[in-house]
Design a protein around this motif. Structure first.
Motif: not given
Ligand SMILES: Cc1cc2nc3c(=O)[nH]c(=O)nc-3n(C[C@H](O)[C@H](O)[C@H](O)COP(=O)(O)OP(=O)(O)OC[C@H]3O[C@@H](n4cnc5c(N)ncnc54)[C@H](O)[C@@H]3O)c2cc1C
Ligand code: SF4
Length: 367
Positions: A206-215, A283-287, A304-313
């Motif tokens: 739960r502490r992982m509020a944001l997950n950014i993955g590198l290809l 593929e498991h990352a938010d972005i 990839r996720t709602d969290i990622g979408r909100e942030l990018m928006d």
């Protein structure tokens, strides 16, 4: 990059901005203060830069102005990260807006760092688990660490191609009082937060509020520096300024040299575990973010996720980043699918079947 170089770059931009400000008859708010500025060699270098810039400015010689601003550098201010084109535009039109000179820094940063800077400034995260170079960076040894400030995030930007298990910085982050963390890591690391949640290691998850993955298609053993880059190309690790992979290993040296090394030659240094890796595209990352594509200055970004979408928006709405549609570079998207499919085929026979199935690309939305 050495501290002196950072200092020179910051002060060069400050000089530039003072000049731009005086042309616009706007008072220069403050100059950038930095330790070491009294060093005579720094003073001389600054004077030379300022002089070159003045001459270029008088001639409106955009190539030189642009060069002095350094090709790889973006603009970071309290209102976000802007591209170099934007910075140039601001300078050439002398519209300094609401910025004070103190707010300007010229540093190397890009999409991932912009996302982290935004998440920190908007109080979405307390800290990020990232990778740094050890010491002054000359050993090119990547090590996990915690970024708590804008300066930390900027210092951790850029790609290193040896392994750095950024999740290992978790304890340090928690001990420092951070509760909401962003993880930046290669595909294998970006699987950690969802797996923790699935396996009910909920508190840490739960502490992982944001997950950014590198290809990621591979990382190299440290031996690549001596046994390939130095032995075959004469590139000493301490003299390397920047590295990138874009179909080949690209290397920029402090003395201005640029060298491309075919990836075929690097294969012998691929870490054993990477040869079995089933996830190219995080593929498991938010972005997920990657360097593939036709445009050098752009980062391929997959939300990839709602969290990622909100942030990018938010980043787009508030003008922190510029975007362009993926359709501008269909080759990059096709290559990502191809490499993801190839990696997924490595899914082990002895494991459950479902992850081996590669979903068909989504059909275009009906108009
Ligand atoms: C080892 C590795 C292999 C990669 N392979 C590919 C590839 O095959 N194809 C592709 O398209 N893209 C690949 N990438 C991703 C690409 O190089 C960029 O990292 C990505 O596009 C993000 O760029 P950026 O400019 O937005 O990131 P930046 O704003 O520069 O931020 C990069 C972030 O990554 C972290 N980081 C840097 N190096 C490491 C490391 N070694 N380990 C863990 N974290 C690190 C930094 O701390 C920083 O937070 C790879 C990246 C790495 C680190
Ligand atoms: S290739 Fe896979 S296992 Fe190797 S570093 Fe990249 S994501 Fe991790």
């Amino acid at each position: 990059m050495s501290k002196t170089l950072h200092l020179l770059q910051s002060l060069a931009l400050a000089t530039t901005l003072q000049f731009a400000a005086s042309r616009a008859q706007q008072p220069a708010a403050t100059t950038v203060g930095a330790t070491g500025a009294n060093d005579p060699s720094v003073q001389n270098a600054l004077a030379a830069i300022a002089n070159d810039f003045m001459v270029a400015w008088q001639k409106q010689d955009m190539a030189t102005i642009s060069n002095i601003l350094a090709p790889d550098f973006l603009f970071v201010g309290p209102h976000g990260v802007k591209t170099r084109t934007y910075t140039l535009n601001v300078l050439t039109h002398c519209t300094l807006g609401n910025f004070t000179l103190q707010d300007f820094q010229m540093r190397q940063t890009s999409a991932d760092s912009a996302i982290l800077l935004y998440a920190l400034e908007r109080d979405i995260i307390d800290a990020a688990l990232v990778s740094y170079l050890e010491g002054d960076g000359s050993t090119w040894k990547a090590k996990p660490g915690v970024a708590r400030t804008k300066e930390d995030i900027i210092a951790s930007a850029g790609s290193r191609y040896t392994y750095s298990a950024n999740t290992m910085a978790y304890d340090e982050a928690i001990e420092s009082g951070a509760e909401r963390l962003a993880l930046v890591g290669m595909s294998c690391q970006s699987s950690v937060p969802p797996v923790m949640n699935q396996r009910r290691a909920g508190k840490a998850g739960r502490r992982m509020a944001l997950n950014i993955g590198l290809l990621c298609s591979k990382t190299f053993d440290d031996a690549i520096f001596e046994e390939l880059l130095e032995a075959k190309y004469g590139l000493k690790r301490a003299e390397i300024k920047k590295m990138n992979i874009k179909g080949r290993l690209q290397i920029w040296m402090h003395d201005g040299r640029y060298v491309e090394v075919p990836l075929k030659e690097c294969h012998a240094f691929t870490r054993e575990g990477c040869k079995m890796c089933p996830d190219f595209a995080a593929e498991h990352a938010d972005i997920s973010t990657g360097g593939i594509g036709a445009f050098n200055d752009w980062t391929l970004t997959i939300v990839r996720t709602d969290i990622g979408r909100e942030l990018m928006d938010g980043l787009i709405r508030d003008g922190w980043i510029e975007t362009r549609p993926g359709d501008d570079d269909p080759g990059a998207i096709a290559l990502m699918h191809k490499l993801s499919t190839r990696s997924r085929k490595r899914w082990p026979e002895f494991a459950i079947d479902a992850p081996r199935v590669v979903p068909a690309p989504a059909a275009p939305a009906a108009s």
